[in-house]
Design an enzyme around this catalytic site. Structure first.
Site, short mmCIF file in Angstrom:
data_model
loop_
_atom_site.label_atom_id
_atom_site.label_comp_id
_atom_site.label_asym_id
_atom_site.label_seq_id
_atom_site.Cartn_x
_atom_site.Cartn_y
_atom_site.Cartn_z
N LYS A 166 0.81 -1.22 0.00
CA LYS A 166 0.00 0.00 0.00
C LYS A 166 0.83 1.26 0.00
O LYS A 166 0.36 2.32 -0.42
CB LYS A 166 -0.96 -0.03 1.17
CG LYS A 166 -2.02 -1.05 0.85
CD LYS A 166 -3.19 -1.06 1.75
CE LYS A 166 -4.08 -2.16 1.26
NZ LYS A 166 -4.13 -3.28 2.16
N ASN A 285 -15.24 -2.66 9.11
CA ASN A 285 -14.55 -2.65 7.82
C ASN A 285 -14.78 -3.90 6.98
O ASN A 285 -14.08 -4.14 6.02
CB ASN A 285 -13.06 -2.42 7.99
CG ASN A 285 -12.79 -1.02 8.48
OD1 ASN A 285 -13.41 -0.08 7.98
ND2 ASN A 285 -11.93 -0.88 9.45
N GLU A 325 -10.22 0.83 -5.22
CA GLU A 325 -11.15 1.27 -4.18
C GLU A 325 -10.99 2.75 -3.92
O GLU A 325 -9.87 3.26 -3.86
CB GLU A 325 -10.89 0.50 -2.89
CG GLU A 325 -11.21 -0.99 -2.99
CD GLU A 325 -11.22 -1.68 -1.62
OE1 GLU A 325 -10.77 -1.05 -0.63
OE2 GLU A 325 -11.69 -2.82 -1.58
N GLU A 338 -7.00 1.95 -2.31
CA GLU A 338 -6.06 0.89 -2.64
C GLU A 338 -6.54 0.19 -3.90
O GLU A 338 -7.67 0.41 -4.35
CB GLU A 338 -5.96 -0.13 -1.50
CG GLU A 338 -7.28 -0.85 -1.23
CD GLU A 338 -7.18 -1.76 -0.01
OE1 GLU A 338 -6.53 -1.38 0.98
OE2 GLU A 338 -7.78 -2.85 -0.06
N ASN A 340 -7.05 -3.62 -5.35
CA ASN A 340 -7.04 -5.05 -5.06
C ASN A 340 -6.74 -5.80 -6.34
O ASN A 340 -7.49 -5.73 -7.30
CB ASN A 340 -8.39 -5.50 -4.50
CG ASN A 340 -8.64 -4.86 -3.16
OD1 ASN A 340 -7.75 -4.80 -2.32
ND2 ASN A 340 -9.84 -4.35 -2.96
N ARG A 342 -6.96 -8.73 -7.45
CA ARG A 342 -7.53 -10.07 -7.45
C ARG A 342 -9.01 -9.99 -7.84
O ARG A 342 -9.56 -8.90 -7.97
CB ARG A 342 -7.43 -10.68 -6.07
CG ARG A 342 -8.03 -9.75 -5.02
CD ARG A 342 -8.12 -10.38 -3.66
NE ARG A 342 -8.04 -9.40 -2.60
CZ ARG A 342 -9.05 -8.72 -2.10
NH1 ARG A 342 -10.27 -8.88 -2.58
NH2 ARG A 342 -8.90 -7.85 -1.13
N PHE A 398 -23.11 -6.51 15.40
CA PHE A 398 -23.47 -6.68 13.99
C PHE A 398 -22.88 -7.96 13.39
O PHE A 398 -22.91 -8.16 12.19
CB PHE A 398 -23.03 -5.47 13.14
CG PHE A 398 -23.67 -4.20 13.58
CD1 PHE A 398 -25.04 -4.04 13.48
CD2 PHE A 398 -22.91 -3.16 14.09
CE1 PHE A 398 -25.64 -2.86 13.88
CE2 PHE A 398 -23.52 -1.98 14.50
CZ PHE A 398 -24.88 -1.83 14.39
#
Lengths: 726, 538
Positions: A166, A285, A325, A338, A340, A342, A398
């Site tokens: 990152k 998250n 993202e 970032e 990803n 994949r 949650f």
């Protein structure tokens, strides 16, 4: 023995009386692969195109199944790898070949590069699809594969390295003119540095693993104390999840939306953006519900995001499917978060709105084909939602992981526009070793309201027994007004449910409906209990039970003293067991439909309006039904009980402040106290790890430790006593 | 009132015939009215038991009254009370001045789900529910009636004990009840629900019945209370610890289950009752069934773990196998290594017995043998087919078991299975080792249908144990020998080739197979040799 077993199990799936034990292993595995590929209208499979002969899928669960399905549809042979406990898993059964790569813990099986490379060599697979998680962003793995001439179905290892790190990815993104968030440019060495940097940037800050993703190894800190705690917890998590514990800190944008852009590139410099996904509904998250497109994104913004994403992809020589993202603030400013490198968990919603099979495209471009599409040919058709159905208890924060065996499991595949990506089936075990994802429930419709309505129907028609699951929360969100209006941010859950999720909240009419439904089902239960077929004693005084009037007292919720008991009368119309008239609170509600007490799903009508329910329990005097996703335990007792239940004494509750109980099944990561220690309220006593998440357990009061019943490394059940205070 | 007016009318008609009769007629009318009034008054008094104050006290304790309990237990309006006007006959200690119609127990018959049940409900508001001679007579009367027609007896116990004022009369009363319990045993099902204190001699009536249930926090069962215990053994113990629901459902095994409160308990007894045949001459009940008899149960294909030493919960097997997952478990908290209880298969009541590998590896020990044996004997006595699910590594070894008499107690289960003539269907899900294999309704004990799942291992013992004996002088090659032994014996074939199992079946087909077999076995007739009674190793 396992082989024999496997055959037996396949035979059983044919499901008919004449099933014999398969004696020869030559018997063909029977797996229904007649997947409806009808959704993949954009660039469908070209069977004349060259392709891999055989690929290995270095993953498990739903994503392994997902990849296998497309591979098989393309005519590519598949190899599954699995841990020993996964020997009977769905992904193993779907694949043409399977190789066991070690025992249950992922560090000894799915993360073992050496074993997986060996499996590749042994089976002669030409390519490896890593799915998500595990080795999907492991540059060494991708590079090792390249060395032995096997394709990694994903971007080149340099691109993974550039974007997976990152710190580095930010530099590249900034250079590629992608919008950036303020933050510290580099790795954080220790807690002290974390605190210093956090103070420089200004709280709140986000502490996250450089190698991280999927919410693991990630914490938000609002002060120095949280920064220290978050740093060490995230670092440990990062180590166990990714084997890489380098940490980053950046400015945390409060109240943002999380919107991401799917990109697709080939090895010939072509790149596409496949529209955005909004993943703002998150807890800790981790994404809960995603949708595509986003109701917040304007066409101009979409184009800008897409173009920046593609610029970044080009800058790193990206050559597969990937996701960029962004955090989006209230003014539609978007910042790079970032990339990803994949296949994303939530890729099916993009597939739904574009008609593109992303796995198919990954396999194509990995083989070396050019993308067949131009940006203008990428459609945006309708709206799609994805609900992540997890084995977890939504009433605790949650979602706290739960484990168990799926004693009953039926997916709502019969509903139009609904797709279930899952890797489990009835009888599967949800264990502490792996991600507790049960299914990615996807709904697609012509517009947002239709897709959402289909999602609600799908959640109502989903049968899961044996493990605690989060459908009550998912269903409630789908009903909630803010969500329906699209006014969502990453803070949605804590804002809409400030006290935590407590189940669907019913208004008076709905309460009556639930009571009426429970009473009707109870009447049917009692009537049926009188339908003996071989008891001949009361022949002449026998009364048809469906001609009787049933008088009950019903109460909701079931805890005595909490609810208000009401008198309820149930009559079956003209002795028809499908037509009940229920009178309560001065009104009559007609409950009609087949009140079959054995069916997992019961389609009823309340005053003519469709009402899908499930009987979750029917203990003596208590019927538990599902309404709007939430279980309601309704006491239904004979009418005289209305006076009697008042006398029943509530049972004493255990004082929970002096004990620390395991909130979920998992493994004890660390124990910070011993007998005799003084602890203060809120002090962290134990860290428990389950499903790769670390959870700190804290003292409920200040006091002396009386007993510690667990030690490091031990696995514990939910509700087990861990520490007792005096 | 209807009756009254009729009498009154006939009296009026007789008036003109003879004026001389007028006076007598008037007094006769008055008498009739007086009697009718007295009947009503007495009835009202009987309905109030020991009076409102005591009823309130009963409620305050979280308990219902004897009549309220009956009301909840039986079908609305079906209760026919017997001996409401019976009174005690004691004259000592001024007792003749204090009488309550019906005395301290309510008895009668009623219906549960349309089927006859006889019942008594002790009334704690009258002399603390204490047992007088008339109290005992009332109970014995309904028990005899129950046997006469063949209907179960449910006793709701809430009694302080013997009516001390009556002395030996009360003791005689207990003995009369005991004798009736024993005579009814095996003739009609008997259920006891302890809903208050039950101490001293009183405990033996529930102990003689088929099932004893308790209510948590409000019921106690003990031979002698804490005070006497303290005086005799100097042991300090609370009522709850000595004889509460937890003690008897977890530790002693005296009670077969416990419920949260009176309402919950009575609702559950109704459910249990619906599983039971009415008498030993009635067939196991068949009720309308919503669950398809040929339902395939995919989850059974994966319920047995791949690792043969890994535990699983036999209750998972039971719940997915039976109709709608409805299972009335008997003794759920005692000797958990064996699961017993009632369920239905295609509507027909069956008794389920299963070793549970989740607890103590599912071994047979003293407690589980006794628990299993008693349940099997109940099923056999009342024509309830028995389905046995076998996963047993053997009898539990060790001094505590041997000293405790595992030989004698294990023999009880063996005896019970061997004696049983009802349909017996056995499914070996995994291990069936050693003597325990024989015991668990094996083919050799007249099992009707004996099945093995593909995971079944029928052998004298596990590989490790066997190799350590067979090859004790060749320890170096133990692993090799173990492998060989596993290959040879750890599968269903050795038993299948000898006909000791009738078939190796696919687990998901088990429900279908059992339902078919139960249908076929409906006409099974098997009789043991005539005898006065066998001599089970008690």
């Amino acid at each position: 023995r396992m082989r024999v077993l496997a055959c037996v199990r396949f035979a059983a799936h044919k499901g008919l009386g004449q099933v014999r034990l398969a004696s020869s292993s030559s018997q063909k595995k029977y797996v229904d692969l007649r997947e409806d590929r009808g959704i993949y209208t954009t660039d469908p499979i070209n069977y004349n195109e060259a392709k891999f002969d055989k690929i290995l899928i270095a993953n498990r669960g739903e994503i392994a199944c997902r990849v296998i399905k497309t591979a098989r549809a393309m005519g590519i042979k598949t190899v599954a790898v699995h841990s020993d406990v996964d020997s009977n898993s769905l992904h193993v059964r779907l694949a043409d070949e399977a190789v066991c790569v070690g025992p249950a813990p992922t560090s000894q099986s799915y993360l073992r590069v050496d074993k997986i490379l060996q499996a590749v060599k042994d089976t002669g697979a030409q390519a490896v699809h890593p799915g998500y998680g595990f080795l999907s962003e492991n540059t060494h793995f991708a590079a090792d594969l390249e060395k032995i001439g096997v394709k990694f179905v994903g971007p080149n290892s340099k691109a993974i390295l550039d974007m997976g790190d990152k710190i580095n990815s930010k530099k590249i993104a900034a250079a590629a003119k992608v919008n950036m968030i303020p933050g510290f440019d580099g790795e954080i060495a220790d807690e002290d540095m974390c605190v210093k940097v956090a103070n420089d940037i200004g709280y709140p800050v986000m502490i996250k693993a450089s190698a991280g993703g999927g919410g693991k190894g990630m914490r938000i800190a609002w002060n120095d104390k949280e920064a220290r705690e978050g740093y060490s917890l995230s670092k440990q998590e990062a180590k166990s999840s990714f084997g890489d514990d380098r940490m980053l800190v950046e400015k945390f944008i409060d109240n943002p939306r999380h919107i991401e852009m799917q990109v697709l590139c080939d090895k010939h410099g072509n790149s596409l953006w496949l529209n955005e996904r909004e993943c703002s509904i998150q807890r800790r998250n981790q994404k809960v519900i995603e949708e595509a497109p986003s109701s917040f994104v304007t066409p101009e913004m979409r184009r800008a995001m897409g173009e920046q994403s593609v610029q970044l992809a080009r800058a790193v020589g990206y050559d597969s499917a990937g996701t960029v993202e962004f955090l989006v603030d209230g003014k539609r400013n978007f910042y790079f978060l970032e990339m990803n490198t994949r296949l994303q968990v939530e890729h099916p919603i993009t597939e739904s709105i574009t008609g593109i099979d992303i796995v198919q495209q990954m396999l194509r471009v990995s083989y070396g084909h050019k993308l067949n599409l131009t940006q203008e040919q990428v459609p945006l058709q309708g709206w799609a939602f994805e609900s992540r159905v997890y084995a977890e208890d939504p009433y605790k924060g949650f979602g706290l992981p739960s484990v168990g065996r799926l004693s009953r499991y039926v997916e709502p595949n019969h509903i139009e526009g609904v797709r279930c990506d899952s890797g489990i089936r009835e009888g599967s075990e949800i264990s502490i070793y792996y991600d507790p994802l049960i299914c990615k429930l996807v709904s697609h419709g012509k517009d947002r309201p239709q897709a959402l309505a289909r999602m609600r129907d799908a959640l109502d028609g989903y049968v899961i027994r044996g493990v605690t699951h989060n459908i009550p929360l998912l269903r409630d969100i789908c009903q909630e007004q803010r969500f329906n209006e699209g006014r969502i941010t990453t803070k949605y859950l804590p804002e809409v449910y400030p006290e935590g999720f407590m189940g669907a909240q019913l208004n008076v009419d709905e309460q009556d409906k639930v009571l009426a439904m429970a009473a009707a089902l109870n009447a049917r239960k009692i009537a049926r209990s009188k339908q003996f077929k071989n008891q001949k004693r009361q022949r002449t005084t026998y009364v048809d039970p469906y001609q009787m009037t049933f008088k009950f007292v019903a109460e909701l919720p079931a805890e005595e003293g909490q609810g208000k008991a009401v008198a309820v009368e149930v009559k079956f119309d003209k002795g028809d067991d499908k037509e009940a008239r229920v009178t309560l609170n001065g009104k009559t509600i007609a409950i009609s439909g087949d009140m079959n007490l054995a069916q997992p799903i019961i389609d009823l009508k309340a005053d003519g309006k469709a009402l899908t329910t499930q009987i979750v329990g029917k203990k003596a005097g208590e019927i538990t039904v599902v309404y709007k996703g939430t279980n309601f335990k309704v006491k239904v007792l004979p009418e005289h009980a209305i006076e009697y239940i008042k006398h029943m004494k509530p049972k004493a509750k255990v004082d929970l402040s002096s004990v620390v109980l395991s909130p979920m099944p998992g493994a004890i990561k660390s124990v910070a106290v011993k007998v005799g220690d003084m602890v203060s309220e809120g002090q962290q006593l134990i860290v428990i790890e389950a499903m790769k998440m670390q959870n700190g357990l804290h003292a409920g009061k200040t006091g002396k430790v009386k007993s510690v019943t667990v030690k490091e490394g031990q696995t514990v059940d939910e509700g087990e006593l861990l520490v007792e205070l005096e | 009132i209807k009756m009254l007016s009729r009498y009154a009318r006939s009296a009026l008609f007789s008036l003109p015939k003879s004026m001389q009769m007028a006076t007598r007629a008037t007094s006769s009318i008055q008498h009739t009215l007086k009697v009718a009034e007295k009947i009503e008054k007495t009835r009202e008094k009987a309905l109030l038991g020991g009076g409102q104050k005591r009823i309130d006290a009963q409620h305050k304790r979280g308990k219902l009254t004897a009549r309220e309990r009956i009301e909840l237990l039986v079908d609305p309006g079906s209760f026919r009370e017997y001996d409401m006007f019976a009174e005690h006959t004691c004259t000592d200690f001024g007792m003749q001045k204090e009488k309550y119609p019906g005395d301290s127990v309510v008895t009668g018959r009623a219906q549960i789900a349309g089927r006859t049940v006889f019942l008594f409900s002790q009334d704690f508001t009258v002399f603390g529910g204490s047992l007088s001679s008339i109290h005992a007579k009332k109970i014995v009367k309904i028990m005899k009636d129950a046997m006469l027609v063949g209907a179960p007896v449910i006793g709701l116990n809430d009694s302080g004990g013997a009516r001390i004022q009556e002395g030996v009369e009360s003791l005689a009363g207990y003995a009369d009840i005991f004798q009736a319990n024993v005579m009814a045993s095996g003739v009609v099902p008997q259920i006891s629900l302890i809903m208050g204190p039950c101490a001293g001699g009183a405990v033996y009536s529930p102990a003689l019945t088929d099932f004893t249930f308790m209510v948590r926090d409000t019921s106690y069962l003990f031979i002698t209370g804490p005070d006497v215990v303290k005086a005799v053994t100097n042991e300090e113990v609370t009522q709850e610890e000595l004889g509460g629901a937890k003690t008897h459902t977890v530790t002693s095994g005296v009670a077969h289950g416990a419920f949260e409160n009176d309402v919950d308990a009575l609702m559950n007894i109704r459910e249990l009752f619906n599983y039971l045949p009415l008498s030993n001459t009635d067939a196991s009940p068949i009720r309308a069934c919503d669950d398809p008899w040929d339902r395939v149960v995919p989850s059974l294909d994966t319920v047995v773990p791949l690792e043969s030493t890994a535990a699983y919960n036999m209750k998972d097997v039971v719940l997915s196998l039976v109709d709608e997952g409805d299972f009335f478990e008997i003794m759920p908290d005692y000797a958990k290594n064996i699961v017993v209880g009632f369920a239905r298969m295609n509507g027909r009541t069956v008794g389920i017995v299963g070793n549970n590998p989740k607890f103590a590896a599912g071994c047979l020990d003293i407690n589980s043998s006794i628990k299993g044996a008693r349940f099997v004997r109940f099923c056999d006595a009342f024509n309830v087919p028995i389905i046995t699910l076998v996963d047993v590594p053997g009898f539990l070894p060790g001094t505590s078991q041997e000293y405790g008499g595992i030989i004698r107690h294990g023999a009880k289960l063996l005896y019970a299975y061997a004696e049983a003539t009802v349909p017996k269907i056995t499914v070996i899900t995994r291990k069936a080792f050693g003597g325990a294999y024989d015991v668990m309704a094996s083919k050799h004990l007249r099992g009707d249908l004996n099945y093995a799942w593909p995971t079944a291992e029928v052998a004298v013992m596990g590989a490790k144990g066997a190799v350590s004996i067979l090859f004790r002088n060749d320890k170096d090659n133990a692993a090799k020998h173990e492998e060989e032994y596993t290959e040879l014996f750890s599968n269903p074939f050795p038993a299948a080739v000898r006909g000791f199992v009738d078939d190796i079946i696919v687990p998901s087909e088990t429900r279908r197979r059992i339902c078919e077999d139960l249908n076929m076995l409906e006409s099974k007739t098997l009789k043991n040799p005539a005898k006065k009674h066998g001599n089970i190793p008690l």
